[in-house]
Design a protein around this motif. Structure first.
Motif, mmCIF file in Angstrom:
data_model
loop_
_atom_site.group_PDB
_atom_site.id
_atom_site.type_symbol
_atom_site.label_atom_id
_atom_site.label_comp_id
_atom_site.label_asym_id
_atom_site.label_seq_id
_atom_site.Cartn_x
_atom_site.Cartn_y
_atom_site.Cartn_z
ATOM 1 N N THR A 99 78.118 -10.668 30.288
ATOM 2 C CA THR A 99 79.218 -9.704 30.142
ATOM 3 C C THR A 99 79.689 -9.112 31.475
ATOM 4 N N GLU A 100 78.920 -9.315 32.530
ATOM 5 C CA GLU A 100 79.185 -8.767 33.855
ATOM 6 C C GLU A 100 79.138 -7.236 33.889
ATOM 7 N N LYS A 101 78.504 -6.635 32.894
ATOM 8 C CA LYS A 101 78.345 -5.178 32.857
ATOM 9 C C LYS A 101 77.179 -4.803 33.776
ATOM 10 N N ARG A 102 77.431 -3.814 34.627
ATOM 11 C CA ARG A 102 76.406 -3.373 35.575
ATOM 12 C C ARG A 102 75.788 -2.053 35.124
ATOM 13 N N VAL A 103 74.484 -1.946 35.327
ATOM 14 C CA VAL A 103 73.759 -0.704 35.073
ATOM 15 C C VAL A 103 72.748 -0.503 36.198
ATOM 16 N N THR A 104 72.395 0.741 36.417
ATOM 17 C CA THR A 104 71.409 1.082 37.437
ATOM 18 C C THR A 104 70.278 1.847 36.777
ATOM 19 N N TYR A 105 69.041 1.436 37.082
ATOM 20 C CA TYR A 105 67.851 2.094 36.527
ATOM 21 C C TYR A 105 66.860 2.397 37.644
ATOM 22 N N GLN A 106 66.158 3.508 37.480
ATOM 23 C CA GLN A 106 64.992 3.758 38.323
ATOM 24 C C GLN A 106 63.771 3.476 37.466
ATOM 25 N N ILE A 107 62.810 2.767 38.015
ATOM 26 C CA ILE A 107 61.594 2.425 37.283
ATOM 27 C C ILE A 107 60.561 3.513 37.542
ATOM 28 N N VAL A 108 60.156 4.195 36.468
ATOM 29 C CA VAL A 108 59.272 5.355 36.577
ATOM 30 C C VAL A 108 58.123 5.244 35.570
ATOM 31 N N GLY A 109 57.236 6.228 35.588
ATOM 32 C CA GLY A 109 56.142 6.273 34.631
ATOM 33 C C GLY A 109 56.630 6.663 33.246
ATOM 34 N N GLU A 110 55.792 6.454 32.262
ATOM 35 C CA GLU A 110 56.167 6.736 30.868
ATOM 36 C C GLU A 110 56.605 8.186 30.660
ATOM 37 N N ASP A 111 55.926 9.124 31.310
ATOM 38 C CA ASP A 111 56.242 10.541 31.119
ATOM 39 C C ASP A 111 57.576 10.941 31.740
ATOM 40 N N GLU A 112 58.055 10.158 32.694
ATOM 41 C CA GLU A 112 59.302 10.480 33.377
ATOM 42 C C GLU A 112 60.510 9.776 32.770
ATOM 43 N N ALA A 113 60.277 8.767 31.968
ATOM 44 C CA ALA A 113 61.363 7.942 31.442
ATOM 45 C C ALA A 113 62.365 8.785 30.653
ATOM 46 N N ASN A 114 63.639 8.543 30.932
ATOM 47 C CA ASN A 114 64.724 9.231 30.243
ATOM 48 C C ASN A 114 65.972 8.367 30.405
ATOM 49 N N ILE A 115 66.335 7.664 29.369
ATOM 50 C CA ILE A 115 67.443 6.719 29.456
ATOM 51 C C ILE A 115 68.753 7.420 29.801
ATOM 52 N N LYS A 116 68.914 8.682 29.397
ATOM 53 C CA LYS A 116 70.132 9.426 29.727
ATOM 54 C C LYS A 116 70.264 9.645 31.231
ATOM 55 N N GLU A 117 69.121 9.663 31.928
ATOM 56 C CA GLU A 117 69.117 9.822 33.381
ATOM 57 C C GLU A 117 68.921 8.483 34.083
ATOM 58 N N SER A 118 69.023 7.388 33.317
ATOM 59 C CA SER A 118 68.854 6.021 33.837
ATOM 60 C C SER A 118 67.475 5.802 34.449
ATOM 61 N N ARG A 119 66.465 6.413 33.849
ATOM 62 C CA ARG A 119 65.080 6.265 34.305
ATOM 63 C C ARG A 119 64.312 5.555 33.191
ATOM 64 N N ILE A 120 63.833 4.342 33.486
ATOM 65 C CA ILE A 120 63.142 3.559 32.468
ATOM 66 C C ILE A 120 61.655 3.437 32.795
ATOM 67 N N SER A 121 60.865 3.346 31.754
ATOM 68 C CA SER A 121 59.416 3.262 31.891
ATOM 69 C C SER A 121 58.999 1.929 32.487
ATOM 70 N N ILE A 122 57.967 1.974 33.301
ATOM 71 C CA ILE A 122 57.385 0.772 33.902
ATOM 72 C C ILE A 122 56.933 -0.204 32.821
ATOM 73 N N GLY A 123 56.648 0.303 31.632
ATOM 74 C CA GLY A 123 56.197 -0.545 30.532
ATOM 75 C C GLY A 123 57.323 -1.134 29.691
ATOM 76 N N SER A 124 58.573 -0.775 29.989
ATOM 77 C CA SER A 124 59.695 -1.290 29.202
ATOM 78 C C SER A 124 59.928 -2.768 29.516
ATOM 79 N N PRO A 125 60.506 -3.504 28.567
ATOM 80 C CA PRO A 125 60.762 -4.931 28.805
ATOM 81 C C PRO A 125 61.614 -5.197 30.049
ATOM 82 N N ILE A 126 62.630 -4.377 30.276
ATOM 83 C CA ILE A 126 63.484 -4.586 31.448
ATOM 84 C C ILE A 126 62.684 -4.378 32.730
#
Length: 158
Positions: A99-126
């Motif tokens: 789709t050529e859609k771009r997203v930006t994520y920061q890879i963080v720990g489980e306790d910090e993850a917040n998709i609204k802030e584009s912070r994904i857990s280290i354990g997530s599939p992505i």
């Protein structure tokens, strides 16, 4: 117990919350309990019971944060020699190949993850698919709707 990864910013947020709970919230609740007690009969005193419930919640959260901080491995991504690879704490811009859609994520720990802030857990599939990869690598993420291919556009260590 295993150490849980935590970014420097994540640790700072937890410490700030802990300080707020200990030095602002806790004294306010103690005053509310004392005021409610002064009203007499505690059995039917709704203010007293509400304050005690708040106290229980606050004390539980204090213990939870203290435990998280004591078991944390705080990682400063700016000090990590990543050699251009995606590592814990990195901020990664990816593009869906289809789709050529771009997203930006920061890879963080489980306790910090917040998709609204584009912070994904280290354990997530992505995040698991991205770790160890470099700019221009294509990664395949197993999603519920099928596999999705992403190209890594950029990696920042901030």
């Amino acid at each position: 117990m295993n150490k849980v990864p935590l970014t420097v910013k994540g640790a700072e947020k937890l410490r700030a919350e802990l300080e707020e709970l200990k030095f602002v919230v806790r004294p306010r609740i103690i005053n509310a309990i004392a005021t409610a007690r002064a009203h007499g009969d505690l059995k039917e005193n709704a203010e007293y019971h509400a304050a005690k419930e708040q106290q229980s919640f606050a004390e539980g959260r204090i213990k939870e944060i203290e435990s998280k901080l004591s078991n944390a491995q705080i990682i400063d991504v700016t000090q990590v020699d990543a050699n251009g690879k995606v590592v814990f704490g990195a901020t990664v811009e990816i593009e869906d190949v289809e789709t050529e859609k771009r997203v930006t994520y920061q890879i963080v720990g489980e306790d910090e993850a917040n998709i609204k802030e584009s912070r994904i857990s280290i354990g997530s599939p992505i995040a698991r698919a991205l770790i160890g990869k470099q700019v221009e690598d294509i990664v395949t993420v197993k999603a519920p709707g099928g596999n999705v291919d992403y190209e890594i556009i950029s990696i920042e260590y901030i």
